[in-house]
Design a protein around this motif. Sequence first.
Motif, PDB file in Angstrom:
ATOM      1  N   GLN A  75       0.833  -1.216   0.000  1.00 40.67           N
ATOM      2  CA  GLN A  75       0.000   0.000   0.000  1.00 40.67           C
ATOM      3  C   GLN A  75       0.858   1.252   0.000  1.00 40.67           C
ATOM      4  O   GLN A  75       0.616   2.186  -0.752  1.00 40.67           O
ATOM      5  CB  GLN A  75      -0.883   0.029   1.256  1.00 40.67           C
ATOM      6  CG  GLN A  75      -2.144  -0.776   1.138  1.00 40.67           C
ATOM      7  CD  GLN A  75      -2.935  -0.762   2.433  1.00 40.67           C
ATOM      8  OE1 GLN A  75      -2.366  -0.966   3.512  1.00 40.67           O
ATOM      9  NE2 GLN A  75      -4.227  -0.537   2.350  1.00 40.67           N
ATOM     10  N   SER A  76       1.896   1.251   0.850  1.00 41.31           N
ATOM     11  CA  SER A  76       2.677   2.488   0.966  1.00 41.31           C
ATOM     12  C   SER A  76       3.521   2.740  -0.289  1.00 41.31           C
ATOM     13  O   SER A  76       3.675   3.881  -0.719  1.00 41.31           O
ATOM     14  CB  SER A  76       3.508   2.504   2.254  1.00 41.31           C
ATOM     15  OG  SER A  76       4.817   2.105   1.999  1.00 41.31           O
ATOM     16  N   VAL A  77       4.012   1.674  -0.907  1.00 41.85           N
ATOM     17  CA  VAL A  77       4.801   1.855  -2.135  1.00 41.85           C
ATOM     18  C   VAL A  77       3.911   2.356  -3.289  1.00 41.85           C
ATOM     19  O   VAL A  77       4.337   3.159  -4.119  1.00 41.85           O
ATOM     20  CB  VAL A  77       5.501   0.509  -2.494  1.00 41.85           C
ATOM     21  CG1 VAL A  77       5.849   0.429  -3.956  1.00 41.85           C
ATOM     22  CG2 VAL A  77       6.749   0.333  -1.638  1.00 41.85           C
ATOM     23  N   SER A 234      16.411 -21.985   3.963  1.00 39.69           N
ATOM     24  CA  SER A 234      15.603 -21.935   2.733  1.00 39.69           C
ATOM     25  C   SER A 234      15.470 -20.525   2.157  1.00 39.69           C
ATOM     26  O   SER A 234      15.105 -20.359   1.001  1.00 39.69           O
ATOM     27  CB  SER A 234      14.203 -22.482   3.019  1.00 39.69           C
ATOM     28  OG  SER A 234      13.467 -21.527   3.769  1.00 39.69           O
ATOM     29  N   GLY A 235      15.704 -19.497   3.013  1.00 41.12           N
ATOM     30  CA  GLY A 235      15.515 -18.121   2.539  1.00 41.12           C
ATOM     31  C   GLY A 235      14.091 -17.627   2.742  1.00 41.12           C
ATOM     32  O   GLY A 235      13.706 -16.585   2.208  1.00 41.12           O
ATOM     33  N   PHE A 236      13.291 -18.347   3.530  1.00 41.57           N
ATOM     34  CA  PHE A 236      11.926 -17.902   3.864  1.00 41.57           C
ATOM     35  C   PHE A 236      11.828 -17.904   5.383  1.00 41.57           C
ATOM     36  O   PHE A 236      12.091 -18.921   6.033  1.00 41.57           O
ATOM     37  CB  PHE A 236      10.905 -18.854   3.231  1.00 41.57           C
ATOM     38  CG  PHE A 236       9.468 -18.401   3.354  1.00 41.57           C
ATOM     39  CD1 PHE A 236       9.094 -17.078   3.147  1.00 41.57           C
ATOM     40  CD2 PHE A 236       8.463 -19.315   3.660  1.00 41.57           C
ATOM     41  CE1 PHE A 236       7.766 -16.671   3.253  1.00 41.57           C
ATOM     42  CE2 PHE A 236       7.136 -18.929   3.756  1.00 41.57           C
ATOM     43  CZ  PHE A 236       6.790 -17.602   3.548  1.00 41.57           C
ATOM     44  N   ARG A 242       4.532 -16.953   9.348  1.00 40.38           N
ATOM     45  CA  ARG A 242       3.509 -16.706  10.377  1.00 40.38           C
ATOM     46  C   ARG A 242       2.490 -15.694   9.860  1.00 40.38           C
ATOM     47  O   ARG A 242       1.297 -15.807  10.114  1.00 40.38           O
ATOM     48  CB  ARG A 242       4.158 -16.226  11.684  1.00 40.38           C
ATOM     49  CG  ARG A 242       4.657 -17.379  12.542  1.00 40.38           C
ATOM     50  CD  ARG A 242       4.918 -16.973  13.982  1.00 40.38           C
ATOM     51  NE  ARG A 242       6.128 -16.205  14.123  1.00 40.38           N
ATOM     52  CZ  ARG A 242       7.247 -16.650  14.713  1.00 40.38           C
ATOM     53  NH1 ARG A 242       7.295 -17.860  15.236  1.00 40.38           N
ATOM     54  NH2 ARG A 242       8.302 -15.886  14.804  1.00 40.38           N
ATOM     55  N   LYS A 243       2.995 -14.701   9.086  1.00 46.37           N
ATOM     56  CA  LYS A 243       2.067 -13.731   8.474  1.00 46.37           C
ATOM     57  C   LYS A 243       1.079 -14.449   7.564  1.00 46.37           C
ATOM     58  O   LYS A 243      -0.134 -14.215   7.627  1.00 46.37           O
ATOM     59  CB  LYS A 243       2.875 -12.702   7.663  1.00 46.37           C
ATOM     60  CG  LYS A 243       2.025 -11.886   6.705  1.00 46.37           C
ATOM     61  CD  LYS A 243       2.755 -11.370   5.467  1.00 46.37           C
ATOM     62  CE  LYS A 243       3.418 -12.378   4.613  1.00 46.37           C
ATOM     63  NZ  LYS A 243       3.818 -11.951   3.271  1.00 46.37           N
ATOM     64  N   ASP A 244       1.568 -15.347   6.715  1.00 47.47           N
ATOM     65  CA  ASP A 244       0.694 -16.037   5.759  1.00 47.47           C
ATOM     66  C   ASP A 244      -0.349 -16.893   6.474  1.00 47.47           C
ATOM     67  O   ASP A 244      -1.521 -16.923   6.084  1.00 47.47           O
ATOM     68  CB  ASP A 244       1.528 -16.932   4.822  1.00 47.47           C
ATOM     69  CG  ASP A 244       2.482 -16.116   3.967  1.00 47.47           C
ATOM     70  OD1 ASP A 244       2.373 -14.875   3.980  1.00 47.47           O
ATOM     71  OD2 ASP A 244       3.348 -16.714   3.294  1.00 47.47           O
TER      72      ASP A 244
HETATM   73  P1  NAD Z   1      12.567 -10.078   2.220  1.00 43.02           P
HETATM   74  O1  NAD Z   1      12.254  -9.525   3.555  1.00 43.02           O
HETATM   75  O2  NAD Z   1      13.833 -10.821   2.007  1.00 43.02           O
HETATM   76  O3  NAD Z   1      12.503  -8.911   1.109  1.00 43.02           O
HETATM   77  C1  NAD Z   1      11.587  -7.850   1.145  1.00 43.02           C
HETATM   78  C2  NAD Z   1      12.342  -6.582   0.753  1.00 43.02           C
HETATM   79  O4  NAD Z   1      11.416  -5.494   0.680  1.00 43.02           O
HETATM   80  C3  NAD Z   1      13.435  -6.177   1.749  1.00 43.02           C
HETATM   81  O5  NAD Z   1      14.669  -6.116   1.090  1.00 43.02           O
HETATM   82  C4  NAD Z   1      12.963  -4.818   2.266  1.00 43.02           C
HETATM   83  O6  NAD Z   1      14.032  -3.917   2.545  1.00 43.02           O
HETATM   84  C5  NAD Z   1      12.129  -4.325   1.094  1.00 43.02           C
HETATM   85  N1  NAD Z   1      11.173  -3.273   1.449  1.00 43.02           N
HETATM   86  C6  NAD Z   1      10.343  -3.191   2.510  1.00 43.02           C
HETATM   87  N2  NAD Z   1       9.629  -2.049   2.462  1.00 43.02           N
HETATM   88  C7  NAD Z   1      10.032  -1.387   1.338  1.00 43.02           C
HETATM   89  C8  NAD Z   1       9.671  -0.161   0.739  1.00 43.02           C
HETATM   90  N3  NAD Z   1       8.764   0.638   1.303  1.00 43.02           N
HETATM   91  N4  NAD Z   1      10.284   0.201  -0.408  1.00 43.02           N
HETATM   92  C9  NAD Z   1      11.222  -0.601  -0.979  1.00 43.02           C
HETATM   93  N5  NAD Z   1      11.616  -1.784  -0.463  1.00 43.02           N
HETATM   94  C10 NAD Z   1      11.022  -2.165   0.691  1.00 43.02           C
HETATM   95  O7  NAD Z   1      11.306 -10.989   1.839  1.00 43.02           O
HETATM   96  P2  NAD Z   1      11.244 -12.137   0.724  1.00 43.02           P
HETATM   97  O8  NAD Z   1      11.560 -13.439   1.382  1.00 43.02           O
HETATM   98  O9  NAD Z   1      11.989 -11.688  -0.466  1.00 43.02           O
HETATM   99  O10 NAD Z   1       9.671 -12.133   0.433  1.00 43.02           O
HETATM  100  C11 NAD Z   1       9.036 -11.124  -0.336  1.00 43.02           C
HETATM  101  C12 NAD Z   1       7.573 -11.494  -0.510  1.00 43.02           C
HETATM  102  O11 NAD Z   1       7.476 -12.754  -1.209  1.00 43.02           O
HETATM  103  C13 NAD Z   1       6.827 -11.697   0.814  1.00 43.02           C
HETATM  104  O12 NAD Z   1       5.501 -11.239   0.696  1.00 43.02           O
HETATM  105  C14 NAD Z   1       6.860 -13.209   1.028  1.00 43.02           C
HETATM  106  O13 NAD Z   1       5.791 -13.658   1.839  1.00 43.02           O
HETATM  107  C15 NAD Z   1       6.765 -13.695  -0.404  1.00 43.02           C
HETATM  108  N6  NAD Z   1       7.365 -15.024  -0.659  1.00 43.02           N
HETATM  109  C16 NAD Z   1       8.586 -15.350  -0.146  1.00 43.02           C
HETATM  110  C17 NAD Z   1       9.146 -16.599  -0.434  1.00 43.02           C
HETATM  111  C18 NAD Z   1      10.493 -17.029   0.121  1.00 43.02           C
HETATM  112  O14 NAD Z   1      10.809 -18.223   0.026  1.00 43.02           O
HETATM  113  N7  NAD Z   1      11.310 -16.130   0.648  1.00 43.02           N
HETATM  114  C19 NAD Z   1       8.448 -17.509  -1.237  1.00 43.02           C
HETATM  115  C20 NAD Z   1       7.215 -17.131  -1.774  1.00 43.02           C
HETATM  116  C21 NAD Z   1       6.686 -15.887  -1.475  1.00 43.02           C
END
Ligand code: NAD
Length: 293
Positions: A75-77, A234-236, A242-244
């Motif tokens: 929303q904010s972006v 895994s990188g997640f 928990r959010k999901d």
């Molecule tokens: P992450 O926290 O590694 O990356 C999110 C990035 O968004 C961060 O680098 C953060 O600095 C940036 N960010 C936050 N607010 C911002 C703003 N206002 N402007 C610009 N950048 C901003 O998270 P992720 O693991 O990459 O996940 C991203 C999304 O994908 C999430 O919604 C997550 O639930 C979803 N997802 C993640 C995975 C996974 O395996 N990591 C898999 C499927 C889906």
Amino acid sequence: MNQETTVGIIGLGNMGRGMAQTFLREHFDVVGFDIGLEQQEAARAQGVNVVESIQALCAATHVIVLSLPMARHVQSVIKGEGGIIEHAQPETLIIDTSTSEPEITRTLARELKELGHQLLDCPVSGGPAGASSGTMVILVGGDKPVLERATPYLDALSSKVVHLGESGNGHVGKLINNLLCAAHLLTTAEAVALGKKAGLEPADLINGLNAGSGRSAISEVNFPRWVLNNSFDSGFTMQLMRKDVKLAKSLIEDMKLDLPLSEQITSSWAASEKDIPDQDDFNCIVKPYGFGE
Ligand code: NAD
């Protein structure tokens, strides 16, 4: 820079950087923005043209991929000061790959449409490895013509795109997927703990389960890749999973459904907050069953 082959990515975290790598390999130019310095540097090292503001990103492209933690960031972006609505070129296409909230997505899509822009919810599965190899699965919510416009970008990122209907439905599908994933982590942990107690070798049991009808992505991927070898990388994160799970719970509650197994799963994940830190890997939910010791 050719606008058709330039993609903007906002959010250069675990997933966003992987997607950037894929777009670059597929010969797109990538312009990126993130508020984190570390993420900016890592993306720059990969070849992303990292810019200082959303305004600069909008000036370079009219196709923007979002990969942000939560709905409030999306929303904010989009609507916040200095955000996409303030600076977008006419007819900008926003592809939101974040796991976000269906109702917020629907409202944003409506508002953007009134301004001549397009928003497609495109949550993804496959983790950072899938993002960087271009093999994610993408669940889509939104109008068909918008999906058609997004197709070259989605094809670059994925091995399978499934259109679930109107705006917000992609996010509904993703929450249901992750609720199942959350459940399978707990049921598989219990099952393997049971096998261990009965004298079976966990790796052998997983091998057997994966050849039989008890298998899931958790037994096929998570246990061999991140649990049994104790890597938990895994990188997640726990925070995002928990959010999901919490969002899936809200979905059930909003419809006043009585789903007792889902209730048990969502309660277990909520309770994990007191023992498992936000930044830990989401597979750590299995540790209380005797893994990762
Ligand atoms: P992450 O926290 O590694 O990356 C999110 C990035 O968004 C961060 O680098 C953060 O600095 C940036 N960010 C936050 N607010 C911002 C703003 N206002 N402007 C610009 N950048 C901003 O998270 P992720 O693991 O990459 O996940 C991203 C999304 O994908 C999430 O919604 C997550 O639930 C979803 N997802 C993640 C995975 C996974 O395996 N990591 C898999 C499927 C889906």
